[in-house]
Design an enzyme around this catalytic site. Structure first.
Site, PDB file in Angstrom:
ATOM      1  N   ASP B  67    -119.680 -31.743 120.015  1.00 22.23           N
ATOM      2  CA  ASP B  67    -118.413 -31.528 119.307  1.00 22.23           C
ATOM      3  C   ASP B  67    -117.359 -32.551 119.748  1.00 22.23           C
ATOM      4  O   ASP B  67    -117.556 -33.281 120.720  1.00 22.23           O
ATOM      5  CB  ASP B  67    -117.905 -30.093 119.524  1.00 22.23           C
ATOM      6  CG  ASP B  67    -117.844 -29.702 121.000  1.00 22.23           C
ATOM      7  OD1 ASP B  67    -118.017 -30.578 121.878  1.00 22.23           O
ATOM      8  OD2 ASP B  67    -117.626 -28.509 121.284  1.00 22.23           O
ATOM      9  N   ASN B 136    -113.707 -17.211 124.412  1.00 27.29           N
ATOM     10  CA  ASN B 136    -113.745 -16.375 123.207  1.00 27.29           C
ATOM     11  C   ASN B 136    -115.160 -16.273 122.645  1.00 27.29           C
ATOM     12  O   ASN B 136    -115.356 -15.806 121.538  1.00 27.29           O
ATOM     13  CB  ASN B 136    -112.799 -16.948 122.148  1.00 27.29           C
ATOM     14  CG  ASN B 136    -113.170 -18.362 121.736  1.00 27.29           C
ATOM     15  OD1 ASN B 136    -114.159 -18.915 122.235  1.00 27.29           O
ATOM     16  ND2 ASN B 136    -112.394 -18.937 120.837  1.00 27.29           N
ATOM     17  N   HIS B 138    -117.158 -18.857 121.962  1.00 29.61           N
ATOM     18  CA  HIS B 138    -117.599 -19.961 121.107  1.00 29.61           C
ATOM     19  C   HIS B 138    -118.662 -20.808 121.802  1.00 29.61           C
ATOM     20  O   HIS B 138    -118.748 -20.854 123.019  1.00 29.61           O
ATOM     21  CB  HIS B 138    -116.417 -20.821 120.615  1.00 29.61           C
ATOM     22  CG  HIS B 138    -115.800 -21.713 121.649  1.00 29.61           C
ATOM     23  ND1 HIS B 138    -114.556 -22.302 121.462  1.00 29.61           N
ATOM     24  CD2 HIS B 138    -116.211 -22.135 122.865  1.00 29.61           C
ATOM     25  CE1 HIS B 138    -114.261 -23.040 122.507  1.00 29.61           C
ATOM     26  NE2 HIS B 138    -115.247 -22.954 123.373  1.00 29.61           N
ATOM     27  N   GLU B 143    -116.136 -21.281 116.346  1.00 27.12           N
ATOM     28  CA  GLU B 143    -115.195 -20.261 116.796  1.00 27.12           C
ATOM     29  C   GLU B 143    -115.572 -18.887 116.243  1.00 27.12           C
ATOM     30  O   GLU B 143    -116.412 -18.783 115.336  1.00 27.12           O
ATOM     31  CB  GLU B 143    -113.783 -20.648 116.303  1.00 27.12           C
ATOM     32  CG  GLU B 143    -113.302 -22.007 116.794  1.00 27.12           C
ATOM     33  CD  GLU B 143    -112.925 -22.029 118.281  1.00 27.12           C
ATOM     34  OE1 GLU B 143    -113.432 -21.194 119.069  1.00 27.12           O
ATOM     35  OE2 GLU B 143    -112.109 -22.884 118.668  1.00 27.12           O
TER      36      GLU B 143
END
Lengths: 283, 247
Positions: B67, B136, B138, B143
């Site tokens: 990413d 979170n 991810h 996400e």
């Protein structure tokens, strides 16, 4: 890039072998007879003198394999087969004081397994056992890519397990021929090469005992791979079949289907493994 | 799924590097997908040590980036590529031609995603994908709410990612979005290594492993992969209540 040269030493009861090693490559090798009956001082001096042959300021570390009990974390050698004066020696500290580079000490069978794991037949097998079959039976264990030495470097001493009238080593190492048939292993090997029926039968029986030893190892560790080395492994074709027949009586079929047993294809696994000790520690 | 719980970060890193070398060495011209971040940094250091000491040869390896922040590339301090250059590519002397990495500064970011997907196909698929785990849940920049079959794409960031992402930059940054491999893309790799360490990740590790899979915890969507290995240190594993494999 910095030098990647290391010194590996295989201190045996008969010979001391020193190698200049770069990764998987043995660049130079020197062998002399061990002063096995010498005093502690004489044996240490001999180790210094053979190390001096290859030592230079490019050497990154020194690794020593000994046939005996070692406290790896303290670098203490407690007991070495056939070298009676080497008892409770802080060998790592003595070497580090002199050479001022990292030194690692380990059992020779562990060094053999480590050499096979990084550079040989057992390369990247995850979990493997290196069995060194000479006058004795030594084993080194690799679990998840790490050498498992045990607290006193005694892990893998399968040869000491009680078996039949004696122990596994008595039947599954070169001693077997002398003990049971009163003939030395080298003579049996020569006879077998000539096709002598009784020598071939001796190997067949030997293979059965070795197969039992391997089953014991499998019940303990259930490894992917076993690599055989040491002088007796030269006779592989003569005991391979009876060894496998015995292994196949193992209770868990899936283990046997996936098990690989091979002969070492490296001629200096123990030296390469000794030289790799320090790097392996830090991976 | 195999879960390895190590005593500390260094052991976790060494074990993962050992398995990675095993996995990659069994394949010809393997392609590895690499994540930046603190979690895999120790594993990269161990890998570099193996290579520099000639224990491992990586001449045949190819690399694809997981990413990147939108609007950034390797020239931007703090970008994913910038960190990976320092953590992995530069120490290993990797030729740039062997690396495919999202250019977040590209005029057409969507095209970057197409280029990346095509590169992966061209190399015969990803052999090993390295992942960290966000607070979170991810993976990459997939996400919460991401689809299980998502592909490489430009994404909007979760507020938590915008906030925690600040640690990679020397001064406050407006993080506007990201480019990431999709969950579907990741699931097609032959093996997945997920590395998580530290107490602050313990709660999300528990949610991922011990609650039903849900797009709200994107990492939970990849647990069904036939060859996924999860490397935890004791801290990251400390909230787990069920028995998981320990090595």
């Amino acid at each position: 890039m910095a030098s990647t040269q290391h010194i590996g030493i295989d201190l045996g009861g008969t010979n001391v072998r020193v190698g200049l090693v770069d990764g998987p490559q043995l660049l130079d090798l020197y062998t002399e007879s061990t002063k096995a009956g010498g005093s502690q001082q004489e044996v240490i001096e001999q180790l210094f003198s053979v190390t001096d042959r290859f030592y230079n300021d490019q050497i990154q570390s020194i690794g020593i394999g000994v046939p005996g009990l070692v406290d790896v974390s303290q670098g203490m050698v407690f007991d070495v087969v056939n070298i009676p004066s080497l008892q409770e020696i802080p060998l790592q500290a003595l070497m580090e004081d002199r050479y001022r580079i990292p030194v690692r000490i380990n059992n020779d069978a562990n060094c053999f397994a480590l050499g096979e794991y990084h550079f040989g037949t057992g390369k990247r097998q995850g979990s493997m056992v290196g069995l060194s079959i000479g006058t004795g039976l030594g084993a080194g264990i690799i679990i998840n890519g790490k050498l498992h030495s045990g607290k006193h470097c005694g892990a893998g001493e399968f040869g000491m397990i009680d078996y039949l009238e004696h122990n596994i080593e008595y039947y599954a190492s070169g001693q077997f021929f002398q003990h049971v048939y009163d003939i030395d292993g080298l003579t049996v090997f020569k006879l077998a090469v000539e096709g002598d029926d009784s020598a071939l039968e001796m190997y067949r029986v030997f293979g059965k005992h070795l197969g039992n030893a391997i089953k014991t190892i499998l019940y303990t560790l259930d490894t992917d791979k076993i690599v055989l080395g040491g002088s007796v492994s030269e006779a592989w074709p003569y005991f391979k079949n009876s060894m496998w027949e015995q292994i196949k009586t193992f209770a868990y079929k899936k283990t046997i289907l996936e098990l690989k047993v091979d002969i070492s294809a490296l001629s200096n696994s123990a030296l390469l493994g000794a030289a790799a000790l320090y790097i392996h520690d830090n991976l | 799924m195999q879960v390895y719980i190590s005593d500390n970060y260094q052991q976790q890193a060494g074990l993962a590097a050992t398995h990675l070398a095993e996995c990659m060495s069994s394949r010809p011209q393997p392609l590895i997908c690499v994540a930046s971040g603190d979690s895999p940094a120790g594993m990269y250091a161990s890998l570099i040590s193996q290579v520099n000491n000639k224990f491992l040869n990586i001449d045949e390896w190819n690399f694809v980036g997981l990413d990147e922040w939108l609007g950034m590339n390797g020239k931007d301090e703090g970008s994913c590529r910038y960190h990976l250059n320092r953590q992995l590519f530069d120490p290993l002397n990797i030729n740039a031609a062997k690396i495919c990495f999202f250019d977040g500064r590209a005029a057409d970011p969507d095209h970057e995603c197409v280029v990346t997907e095509n590169y992966i196909i061209d190399k015969g698929g990803i052999d090993v994908t390295i992942l960290g785990l966000g607070l979170n849940g991810h993976v990459g920049m997939n996400e919460p709410g991401s689809n299980a079959d998502s592909r490489s794409r430009v994404v909007t960031l979760d507020p938590l990612t915008v906030q925690t992402g600040q640690k990679y930059f020397s001064e406050a940054k407006e993080l506007e979005g990201g480019l990431t491999l999709g969950i579907g893309t990741i699931m097609e790799s032959k093996s997945i290594f997920l590395l998580v360490n530290g107490l602050k990740k313990a709660a999300v590790v528990k949610r991922m492993l011990e609650e039903p899979a849900s797009p709200q915890i994107p990492a939970s969507l990849i647990l069904q992969h036939p060859s996924i290995r999860i490397y935890l240190d004791r801290d990251a594993a400390s909230f787990l209540t069920h028995q998981h494999t320990t090595n």
